[in-house]
Write an enzyme that holds these catalytic residues in place. Structure first.
Site, short mmCIF file in Angstrom:
data_model
loop_
_atom_site.label_atom_id
_atom_site.label_comp_id
_atom_site.label_asym_id
_atom_site.label_seq_id
_atom_site.Cartn_x
_atom_site.Cartn_y
_atom_site.Cartn_z
N GLU A 186 5.97 -1.99 -11.51
CA GLU A 186 7.06 -1.56 -12.40
C GLU A 186 7.18 -2.38 -13.67
OE1 GLU A 186 10.21 0.06 -9.07
OE2 GLU A 186 10.15 -2.10 -9.41
C1 TNX Z 1 11.08 -0.53 -5.85
S1 TNX Z 1 8.39 -0.31 -5.08
C2 TNX Z 1 10.68 -1.82 -6.10
C3 TNX Z 1 11.64 -2.89 -6.01
C4 TNX Z 1 13.02 -2.39 -5.67
C5 TNX Z 1 12.92 -1.29 -4.64
C6 TNX Z 1 14.25 -0.80 -4.14
C7 TNX Z 1 8.32 -1.75 -5.71
C8 TNX Z 1 7.07 -2.44 -5.62
N1 TNX Z 1 9.39 -2.24 -6.31
O1 TNX Z 1 11.67 -3.62 -7.23
O2 TNX Z 1 13.74 -3.47 -5.17
O3 TNX Z 1 12.22 -0.24 -5.20
O4 TNX Z 1 14.10 0.09 -3.06
#
Ligand code: TNX
Length: 551
Positions: free
Chosen positions: A347
């Protein structure tokens, strides 16, 4: 020896439910062809002959032979002495021929595990004793976790005042077992909310009961930096002072962290530290202006947005950024006896594509320079410059969206392997479905990954059926993350994690079902037996519908 009456205690009731052996049968009744046992995850094979049980009593000795066996016996003894009040001495059995009928033998020797499996074991129990045997101490330890589950739930009690079991019996059993996947993980996000050392130790003990062997600690994120780094003291000085929702901060000193790693190692759990880079870095950026392109530190962050922070790729910041990477990853690797170092990569929505590829190259190179094998979230598969063996962690859905599958196979194409954490079935911070005592409508849990998420969904997926083209041998293992934006206390954590993590543990350990369909009824019956152990441990798990929980 006088036979103690075996008055029904909760585990006996639960086991009776799942064992319910007709007098004439020599194995426990089959449900859909699978033998029923009280063990989660389901062993490769388990028979429950219609014979007298083993009785653990005040004369029981733990007879250890082979390298590492005594240590495993001591870990078991520490649990069982507290609850039984028996001395349970660990004695050397190397030269002794026959043990007594009240003894438990702990054997590490070549050729003991089925097919020589590194973590495999056998368990034999009956009125003539218990014998646990494996090729490695790890295998022997997993045998003790099966034994723990076959004992009355009171074995878990740490409060000596609670009534002991009416008889510390183990049903006559013959178990032969080995894991499907080498990497069986639980991820705990200690960055969004900080969890004190004792909470982490409790979590380790509970995942070990399920034969999970990896604890992935998500140590850094926008909302907090949770590990002391000597070369960059403000990472914790400033970066650890906050958490999501303004609930205060916290961090692990190096000694705290060593204690976690050591406690985990005693339970054959490897700690995988994650420093999430280059996004998810607001806590670090807020502590050191020189890590920011503008040279200005942002404010600490206490919200739940993702994708707004990034390390700086520009040449003016290269010296500081590369020194930061080398220092941080070096110090974290020095605290890590295990082979893996997780560097995040997810992300990074505030990083341009060119900057992301540049930073991932530098981050993974700095990670590999520590001598560890690097793990990254699947987005890092966009890079074709990954160090050999880099492992990708898939977090998209059971049915991949967008380019998630291609990004994941990129790791395999570059010589690495994959860990699967499909968010819609394996993210334990997804809300449970609404029902009278469910958390929908409360602040606990998220919905974004096709939530709410049920125990049945957590149990119903097959690892090889997710990313097209991945062979079983490309899959290092599976992992269930719990993100803690909405979770700030140990009971809330337990409520979200249990029981869904037991389904993930079974997928990670137990053989793939031959016909592709898992036997949910068998799982639910065994889970009910496990529930009595969770009760005795004081775990505030969610009693989801469909499981015949013992009240
Ligand atoms: C996605 S999926 C994230 C996290 C969040 C989470 C909450 C991923 C690698 N990162 O940063 O905490 O969703 O469900």
């Amino acid at each position: 020896m006088p036979r103690r009456s075996r008055i029904a205690h909760p585990t006996a009731i639960a086991l009776a439910l799942v064992l319910a052996t007709p007098l004439t049968a020599c194995t426990a009744p089959a449900q859909n062809g699978e033998p029923m046992t009280g063990i989660v995850p389901a062993p490769v094979s388990a028979d429950y002959p219609d014979r007298a049980p083993f009785e653990l009593d005040e004369t029981t000795r733990l007879v250890a032979s082979g390298e590492g066996a005594a240590g495993v016996a001591e870990t078991f003894a520490a649990l069982a002495r507290t609850s039984t009040g028996y001395p349970l001495p660990v004695v050397d059995g190397t030269d002794s021929a026959e043990g007594a009928a009240s003894d438990i033998a702990f054997v590490v020797a070549a050729g003991e595990a089925p097919d020589g499996a590194a973590e495999g074991y056998t368990l034999e129990s009956g009125s003539d004793g218990v014998r646990l045997a494996a090729d490695t101490p790890a295998g022997l330890f997993w045998a003790t976790q099966s034994l723990r589950q076959l004992l009355p739930a009171e074995i878990e009690r740490t409060d000596a005042e609670k009534a002991p079991a009416d008889g510390w019996t183990v049903p006559a059993a013959s178990v032969s077992d080995a894991p499907r996947f080498a990497y069986r993980g639980s991820m705990l996000d200690v960055a969004r909310h900080f969890f004190p050392v004792q909470d982490v130790l409790d979590h380790i003990d509970r995942i070990a009961l399920l034969k999970l062997n990896v604890l992935h600690l998500h140590l850094t994120d926008d909302q907090g930096w949770r590990l002391q780094i000597d070369a960059w003291p403000e990472l914790t000085g400033i970066g650890a002072s906050t958490s999501t929702g303004g609930d205060g901060g916290g961090f692990y000193t190096k000694d705290d962290y060593r204690r976690i790693v050591e406690y985990a190692a005693e339970r054959f759990v490897t700690v995988v530290p994650e420093v999430d880079l280059p996004g998810h870095t607001n806590a670090a950026l807020s502590a050191y202006p020189e890590l920011n392109c503008e040279g200005i530190a942002p404010k600490p962050y206490e919200g739940i947005e993702v994708g707004f922070s990034s390390l700086c790729a520009s040449p003016e910041r290269a010296e500081a950024t590369d020194r930061f990477l080398a220092d941080v990853l070096g110090e974290v690797a020095d605290l890590t006896p295990g082979p893996w170092l997780h560097v995040g990569g997810d992300e990074s929505l505030a990083t341009s594509e060119a900057d992301y590829l540049d930073l991932v190259r530098r981050i993974t190179a700095a990670g590999a320079a520590t001598g560890k094998t690097v793990i990254g979230w699947h987005e890092m598969g966009a890079s074709r410059d990954l160090p050999a063996d880099t492992i990708g962690q898939y977090w998209d859905f059971v049915t991949p969206r967008d380019d998630a599958a291609a990004l994941t196979t990129s790791f395999v194409e570059q010589g690495g392997s994959v860990i699967l954490s499909p968010a819609d079935v394996a993210y334990l911070d997804m809300k449970y479905p609404d029902d009278p005592d469910g958390p929908l409508g409360t602040k606990l849990g998220q919905l974004w990954a096709d939530g709410p998420s049920t125990l049945e969904e957590a149990y119903a997926w097959e690892p090889t059926a997710i990313v097209p083209g991945l062979a079983e041998s490309d899959i290092l293992g599976i992992e269930a993350p719990v993100w803690t934006e909405t979770i700030s206390t140990a009971p809330d954590l337990e409520f979200m994690v249990f029981p869904r993590i037991t389904a993930i543990a079974e997928i990670a350990w137990s053989p793939a079902p031959a016909d592709g369909a898992r036997d949910e009824a068998s799982f639910q019956a065994r889970l009910a037996a496990l529930g009595t152990h969770l009760d005795a441990l004081g775990v505030s798990y969610r009693k989801v519908g469909g499981v015949p929980w013992v009240e």
